[in-house]
Each structure stands twice: as structure tokens, then as C-alpha cells.
Design a protein around this motif. Structure first.
Motif, PDB file in Angstrom:
ATOM      1  N   ARG A 127       0.855  -1.183   0.000  1.00 48.60           N
ATOM      2  CA  ARG A 127       0.000   0.000   0.000  1.00 48.60           C
ATOM      3  C   ARG A 127       0.891   1.234   0.000  1.00 48.60           C
ATOM      4  O   ARG A 127       1.911   1.278   0.683  1.00 48.60           O
ATOM      5  CB  ARG A 127      -0.857  -0.024   1.268  1.00 48.60           C
ATOM      6  CG  ARG A 127      -1.789   1.139   1.386  1.00 48.60           C
ATOM      7  CD  ARG A 127      -2.857   0.855   2.402  1.00 48.60           C
ATOM      8  NE  ARG A 127      -2.352   1.049   3.755  1.00 48.60           N
ATOM      9  CZ  ARG A 127      -3.085   0.802   4.844  1.00 48.60           C
ATOM     10  NH1 ARG A 127      -4.304   0.315   4.756  1.00 48.60           N
ATOM     11  NH2 ARG A 127      -2.574   1.011   6.039  1.00 48.60           N
ATOM     12  N   ARG A 128       0.491   2.233  -0.766  1.00 49.01           N
ATOM     13  CA  ARG A 128       1.254   3.475  -0.761  1.00 49.01           C
ATOM     14  C   ARG A 128       0.681   4.409   0.296  1.00 49.01           C
ATOM     15  O   ARG A 128      -0.517   4.585   0.374  1.00 49.01           O
ATOM     16  CB  ARG A 128       1.190   4.147  -2.123  1.00 49.01           C
ATOM     17  CG  ARG A 128       2.122   5.334  -2.196  1.00 49.01           C
ATOM     18  CD  ARG A 128       2.005   6.055  -3.495  1.00 49.01           C
ATOM     19  NE  ARG A 128       2.433   5.251  -4.619  1.00 49.01           N
ATOM     20  CZ  ARG A 128       2.302   5.651  -5.877  1.00 49.01           C
ATOM     21  NH1 ARG A 128       1.753   6.816  -6.153  1.00 49.01           N
ATOM     22  NH2 ARG A 128       2.710   4.879  -6.861  1.00 49.01           N
ATOM     23  N   GLU A 129       1.549   4.956   1.122  1.00 48.51           N
ATOM     24  CA  GLU A 129       1.051   5.847   2.168  1.00 48.51           C
ATOM     25  C   GLU A 129       1.689   7.226   2.051  1.00 48.51           C
ATOM     26  O   GLU A 129       2.842   7.358   1.652  1.00 48.51           O
ATOM     27  CB  GLU A 129       1.330   5.243   3.557  1.00 48.51           C
ATOM     28  CG  GLU A 129       0.625   3.913   3.728  1.00 48.51           C
ATOM     29  CD  GLU A 129       0.393   3.519   5.177  1.00 48.51           C
ATOM     30  OE1 GLU A 129       0.604   4.363   6.082  1.00 48.51           O
ATOM     31  OE2 GLU A 129       0.000   2.349   5.390  1.00 48.51           O
ATOM     32  N   TYR A 130       0.878   8.208   2.404  1.00 51.76           N
ATOM     33  CA  TYR A 130       1.343   9.589   2.412  1.00 51.76           C
ATOM     34  C   TYR A 130       1.311  10.111   3.834  1.00 51.76           C
ATOM     35  O   TYR A 130       0.270  10.083   4.483  1.00 51.76           O
ATOM     36  CB  TYR A 130       0.470  10.450   1.503  1.00 51.76           C
ATOM     37  CG  TYR A 130       0.674  10.098   0.047  1.00 51.76           C
ATOM     38  CD1 TYR A 130       1.768  10.607  -0.637  1.00 51.76           C
ATOM     39  CD2 TYR A 130      -0.186   9.233  -0.621  1.00 51.76           C
ATOM     40  CE1 TYR A 130       1.994  10.276  -1.971  1.00 51.76           C
ATOM     41  CE2 TYR A 130       0.022   8.888  -1.944  1.00 51.76           C
ATOM     42  CZ  TYR A 130       1.115   9.415  -2.611  1.00 51.76           C
ATOM     43  OH  TYR A 130       1.337   9.081  -3.912  1.00 51.76           O
ATOM     44  N   VAL A 131       2.453  10.563   4.307  1.00 48.72           N
ATOM     45  CA  VAL A 131       2.599  11.035   5.682  1.00 48.72           C
ATOM     46  C   VAL A 131       2.740  12.552   5.645  1.00 48.72           C
ATOM     47  O   VAL A 131       3.613  13.084   4.965  1.00 48.72           O
ATOM     48  CB  VAL A 131       3.849  10.395   6.325  1.00 48.72           C
ATOM     49  CG1 VAL A 131       4.099  10.966   7.714  1.00 48.72           C
ATOM     50  CG2 VAL A 131       3.707   8.872   6.381  1.00 48.72           C
ATOM     51  N   ARG A 132       1.863  13.228   6.373  1.00 44.90           N
ATOM     52  CA  ARG A 132       1.932  14.692   6.419  1.00 44.90           C
ATOM     53  C   ARG A 132       3.129  15.104   7.265  1.00 44.90           C
ATOM     54  O   ARG A 132       3.301  14.607   8.385  1.00 44.90           O
ATOM     55  CB  ARG A 132       0.637  15.246   7.032  1.00 44.90           C
ATOM     56  CG  ARG A 132      -0.543  15.103   6.119  1.00 44.90           C
ATOM     57  CD  ARG A 132      -1.815  14.808   6.884  1.00 44.90           C
ATOM     58  NE  ARG A 132      -1.993  13.387   7.118  1.00 44.90           N
ATOM     59  CZ  ARG A 132      -2.945  12.875   7.897  1.00 44.90           C
ATOM     60  NH1 ARG A 132      -3.780  13.662   8.530  1.00 44.90           N
ATOM     61  NH2 ARG A 132      -3.050  11.559   8.038  1.00 44.90           N
ATOM     62  N   ALA A 133       3.941  15.982   6.723  1.00 46.11           N
ATOM     63  CA  ALA A 133       5.190  16.311   7.408  1.00 46.11           C
ATOM     64  C   ALA A 133       5.608  17.756   7.152  1.00 46.11           C
ATOM     65  O   ALA A 133       5.238  18.356   6.154  1.00 46.11           O
ATOM     66  CB  ALA A 133       6.302  15.366   6.938  1.00 46.11           C
ATOM     67  N   SER A 134       6.393  18.254   8.106  1.00 40.08           N
ATOM     68  CA  SER A 134       7.009  19.578   7.964  1.00 40.08           C
ATOM     69  C   SER A 134       8.493  19.383   7.703  1.00 40.08           C
ATOM     70  O   SER A 134       9.056  18.356   8.087  1.00 40.08           O
ATOM     71  CB  SER A 134       6.848  20.389   9.246  1.00 40.08           C
ATOM     72  OG  SER A 134       5.484  20.473   9.575  1.00 40.08           O
ATOM     73  N   LEU A 135       9.099  20.374   7.107  1.00 40.64           N
ATOM     74  CA  LEU A 135      10.534  20.306   6.848  1.00 40.64           C
ATOM     75  C   LEU A 135      11.286  21.184   7.829  1.00 40.64           C
ATOM     76  O   LEU A 135      10.820  22.257   8.193  1.00 40.64           O
ATOM     77  CB  LEU A 135      10.843  20.827   5.432  1.00 40.64           C
ATOM     78  CG  LEU A 135      10.490  19.934   4.264  1.00 40.64           C
ATOM     79  CD1 LEU A 135      10.942  20.616   2.976  1.00 40.64           C
ATOM     80  CD2 LEU A 135      11.119  18.556   4.392  1.00 40.64           C
ATOM     81  N   LEU A 176       5.512   7.096   0.880  1.00 41.34           N
ATOM     82  CA  LEU A 176       6.131   5.818   1.231  1.00 41.34           C
ATOM     83  C   LEU A 176       5.601   4.783   0.250  1.00 41.34           C
ATOM     84  O   LEU A 176       4.397   4.497   0.214  1.00 41.34           O
ATOM     85  CB  LEU A 176       5.788   5.444   2.677  1.00 41.34           C
ATOM     86  CG  LEU A 176       6.262   6.461   3.734  1.00 41.34           C
ATOM     87  CD1 LEU A 176       5.836   6.023   5.132  1.00 41.34           C
ATOM     88  CD2 LEU A 176       7.775   6.655   3.688  1.00 41.34           C
ATOM     89  N   SER A 177       6.501   4.253  -0.555  1.00 41.30           N
ATOM     90  CA  SER A 177       6.073   3.376  -1.644  1.00 41.30           C
ATOM     91  C   SER A 177       5.581   2.036  -1.109  1.00 41.30           C
ATOM     92  O   SER A 177       5.767   1.702   0.066  1.00 41.30           O
ATOM     93  CB  SER A 177       7.208   3.180  -2.638  1.00 41.30           C
ATOM     94  OG  SER A 177       8.296   2.627  -1.957  1.00 41.30           O
TER      95      SER A 177
END
Ligand code: AMP
Ligand code: MG
Length: 418
Positions: A355-363, A396-397
Motif C-alpha cells: 500500500r502506498r502511504e502519504y505522511v503529512r510532514a514539515s521540513l 512511502l512506496s
């Protein structure tokens, strides 16, 4: 409007990877027909219909790249600096003038055409002027230095912009440099947007205790406009399949796409699905993406329908990664999977493989200056704050199962996804 068959999205079957699902959806969609000529001032963000080929070389004439002194290559000082009498002077916008006489120099400024026979320019910073007013030119400069030959940037006949390019400011600049005043672009994609659900109310109206204001519709409309769509706001449709069906049927006749969020997930009170089944067809596409539940794909009288999940973050992510490529296909625009930058994870994470996941993040900049992605502390797909307080998404692939701090991950800024 687009003419699709009712069953064109009826692929059903197993869970699909995001890439596979997007490829299948995009393959069903063809660009809207209809083009218009727009002035360059209106061309930013529009989609070019035909390849643009240079009809003028850039630069159009050979000119000086610096302020300085132009000479003939055969006169270049070899062993030591030599004084050159200054025969004439030429500035940007002036004609090239007379050939440079043998053994002499021409005072020249940036952008001025090279005088005939001259092929090399000394930068004024490298030149001194002696008591007799002669330019003392140093030895060792390469023949041809500091000259911009005609066509060195873009020769006449070279393809400059491909059909399907969503024009950026620099693309508009190159068209202007060609002397063009207008470009032929595709007409804008017309998209109707609505929300649905008894719990959803229009901002500004009275809100019941168990209701929340519609936010998705405003987010989706804004995202659509950013990619050049003409948006029709159909508002919040009532939980009445007959009424929804009528509005969707009318909407389908005048739009290239109908887009909604919420009210179309598998467990829902299925007014939207029932309505679409009356006037077209709809299926759920199970995609291996998180956040994001199944995306509803449908056809209403030949017009595509996309139903995104209702949770704002799932809506955002599936718009960016599923709806956006579909809209690019309708717009006739080239679409490339957004490419993120490699940054260091400052978090640990576990996920299911496949499963592809997208993690909300700050730089933030790490101690060594390298960029680090800091994960938003909570994970709910309903958290608008998680989109507001972060800079983008870590992708995240499918093959990844764990992330430990320090590992490099792919980060996509929101601006690259909008
Ligand atoms: P659904 O996809 O309909 O099951 O909705 C999932 C969640 O998203 C529910 O909590 C809904 O209340 C919420 N939701 C649905 N539509 C909207 C909307 N237009 N704006 C904000 N939240 C929504
Ligand atoms: Mg609902």
C-alpha cells in the motif's frame, strides 16, 4: 463534452496500486475538444494545443555578452598585453556598424551586435586604458570569448514547447521572444463540484448540533481552479436520489467532469450511488492508498464522475494523486508523476506492504544542514490541522514497511501537488 460509455470504468476486481489505477483511468479519458487563441498575458497555466517550433533564432543576431572591447580573432594578443586604438563604439539597439579595422578594437556593450569581422570581446574589467586612450588588452583570451552567437540559445526550426505543455511563465517568455502575441490553447475543462451528506451544511447557514460546515467543496474548487478548470458550484445536494439524479443529469450535459467528495463510500447511505445508477453507472475503485478510501468512478451520459472520500485529508490526497492526473488527461496536458526531494526522516513509522502511504510532514534543517521531514504528530484522515500545519507529504512506496529516523524518504511539497 466527453463521450464515455457507461461501463468504461467498470473494471472492478482486485485492489489496484495507485499507479495502475491512474493509468487505467487516464487511458479512458481523452482531451476535451475546442481550442482558443489567447493573448500571451492570459496564457500562463493554459495548455498548448500544438508543438511550438522556433521560427526565429535566439538570439536573433550575434552579440556581445559583456561590456568591453571587440576585436578580430587574428589580432588577439599572444604573449603579452597590447594596446589597441578604439575605432568606434556600439551599444545595444545600434546597428552593427562598420567592420572592425585590423589591429583595432571597438568599444562594445552587452547586447550590442558584433561589428563585422570581430569575433571576440574583452571584458572591460580586464582592460586598462593608457594615456593615449588606447585599450590595453591582456594576452591569453580565447578566440570567440564573451560572444553570444546567433541561434546559440535556440536555432530556428528547433521544437521549443511540446503540445500538451501547461504553460509556465518561462514558456510564455519564449513565445514572446519569438515575437508571438497569442498562443492556441485548449479550452478550459469544465468541472461541476458538489457535496452531499445530511451532516454537511453551507458555511454561513445555521448549523445543527451534529452538523459541520462543508470544507471539502471549497478545497476541491480551489484545487481545480489552480489547474485551470472552470468550476461550477452545485452546492450541497440533498439526501434524495431523485433530486440528485436530475441535477447530475443536467450537470453532465454541460461539464467535462463531475467531482464530489463524501457520501460515496461503500458504507454510506447511498443516495449519490443510487442517483448515479438512475442516470448512468458508478463503481468503487479499491486503491492501495492511505489516506484514501475507495474512489468512486462513474459515467453519467458520457460525462466522467469522480467521487472522492469525505475525510478532508483523504479527499486532498486522492485529489492530488488520482483526480489531478484524470483532469490533466481531460485538459490534454502532459502529466508526470510528481517527483519529490530526498530528505531525511525525523520519525519512525510502520506500514503495511503493498500500500502506498502519504505522511503529512514539515521540513526543518537538521544539525548538518540536511533537510529533515518531521511527521505531524497525529494521523486522522479528518484532521484539517494536519494539512495546515505541515509543508507536504512524504510518499512511502508500496514495498516499504518500516521507517526509522535517519532513513532517506521522498518528500513532496504541497505546492508541487497543487
Ligand atoms: P464519507 O466519505 O461520506 O463517509 O465521509 C467521511 C467523513 O468526511 C465524515 O466524517 C463526513 O462528515 C466528512 N465529510 C464528508 N463530506 C464532507 C465535506 N464536504 N466537508 C467536510 N467533511 C466532509
Ligand atoms: Mg457520508
Amino acid at each position: 463534452m466527453a463521450q464515455l460509455s457507461d461501463d468504461c470504468f467498470a473494471l472492478g476486481g482486485p485492489m489496484r496500486s495507485v499507479d495502475e489505477a491512474v493509468a487505467l483511468i487516464v487511458a479512458q479519458l481523452s482531451p476535451v475538444d475546442g481550442a482558443e487563441r489567447v493573448a500571451l498575458g492570459e496564457a500562463d497555466g493554459r495548455v498548448l494545443v500544438q508543438d511550438l517550433v522556433a521560427r526565429l533564432s535566439l538570439p536573433p543576431f550575434t552579440n556581445s555578452a559583456v561590456d568591453g572591447y571587440a576585436v578580430r580573432g587574428e589580432d588577439l594578443p599572444a604573449g603579452e598585453a597590447l594596446p589597441f586604438e578604439v575605432a568606434s563604439r556600439t551599444q545595444a539597439g545600434m546597428s552593427a556598424g562598420a567592420p572592425v579595422p585590423p589591429g583595432k578594437a571597438v568599444r562594445i556593450f552587452t547586447g550590442a551586435p558584433m561589428p563585422p569581422d570581430a569575433d571576440t570581446v574583452f571584458m572591460q574589467e580586464d582592460v586598462t586604458v593608457d594615456e593615449e586612450g588606447r585599450a590595453v588588452l591582456p594576452a591569453g583570451l580565447k578566440r570567440g570569448a564573451n560572444v553570444r552567437p546567433a541561434g546559440e540559445d535556440i536555432p530556428e526550426g528547433r521544437p521549443i514547447l511540446p503540445a500538451g505543455r501547461r504553460l509556465r511563465p518561462q514558456d510564455v517568455a519564449v513565445a514572446a521572444a519569438q515575437g508571438l502575441t497569442e498562443l492556441e490553447v485548449r479550452r478550459r475543462v469544465r468541472v461541476a463540484v458538489f457535496s452531499n451528506g445530511d451532516e454537511i451544511v453551507e458555511p454561513g447557514r445555521a448549523r445543527g448540533a451534529s452538523q459541520l460546515y462543508d470544507s471539502n467543496r471549497f478545497m476541491l474548487a480551489a484545487m481545480l481552479r489552480r489547474i485551470g478548470c472552470l468550476v461550477t458550484d452545485l452546492g450541497i445536494l440533498p439526501d434524495d436520489a431523485g433530486a440528485i439524479a436530475g441535477i447530475l443529469e443536467q450537470g453532465a450535459a454541460r461539464h467535462d467532469l463531475i467531482l464530489t467528495s463524501g457520501g460515496v463510500s461503500t458504507g454510506d447511505a447511498d443516495y449519490v450511488k443510487a442517483a448515479i445508477d438512475q442516470v448512468g453507472s458508478m463503481v468503487f475503485w479499491r486503491m492501495a492508498i492511505k489516506p484514501g478510501r475507495p474512489v468512486a468512478m462513474g459515467v453519467i451520459k458520457g460525462c466522467p464522475f469522480i467521487g472522492l472520500p469525505g475525510n478532508p485529508v483523504a479527499s486532498f490526497v486522492t485529489f492530488a494523486h488520482v483526480a489531478r492526473p484524470a483532469i490533466f488527461a481531460l485538459a490534454g496536458a502532459e502529466w508526470r508523476r510528481p517527483v519529490g526531494a530526498q530528505v531525511r526522516a525525523a520519525f519512525s513509522y510502520r506500514k503495511k506492504s503493498g500500500r502506498r502511504e502519504y505522511v503529512r510532514a514539515s521540513l526543518r534543517a537538521g544539525e548538518d544542514g540536511l533537510l529533515e521531514a518531521v511527521k505531524f504528530p497525529r494521523e486522522g484522515a479528518g484532521l484539517l490541522s494536519s494539512l495546515i500545519d505541515t509543508d507536504g507529504l512524504v510518499e512511502l512506496s508500496e514495498d516499504i514497511t518500516t521507517i526509522e529516523p535517519g532513513r532517506m524518504v521522498e518528500f513532496m511539497t504541497y505546492s508541487s501537488l497543487l
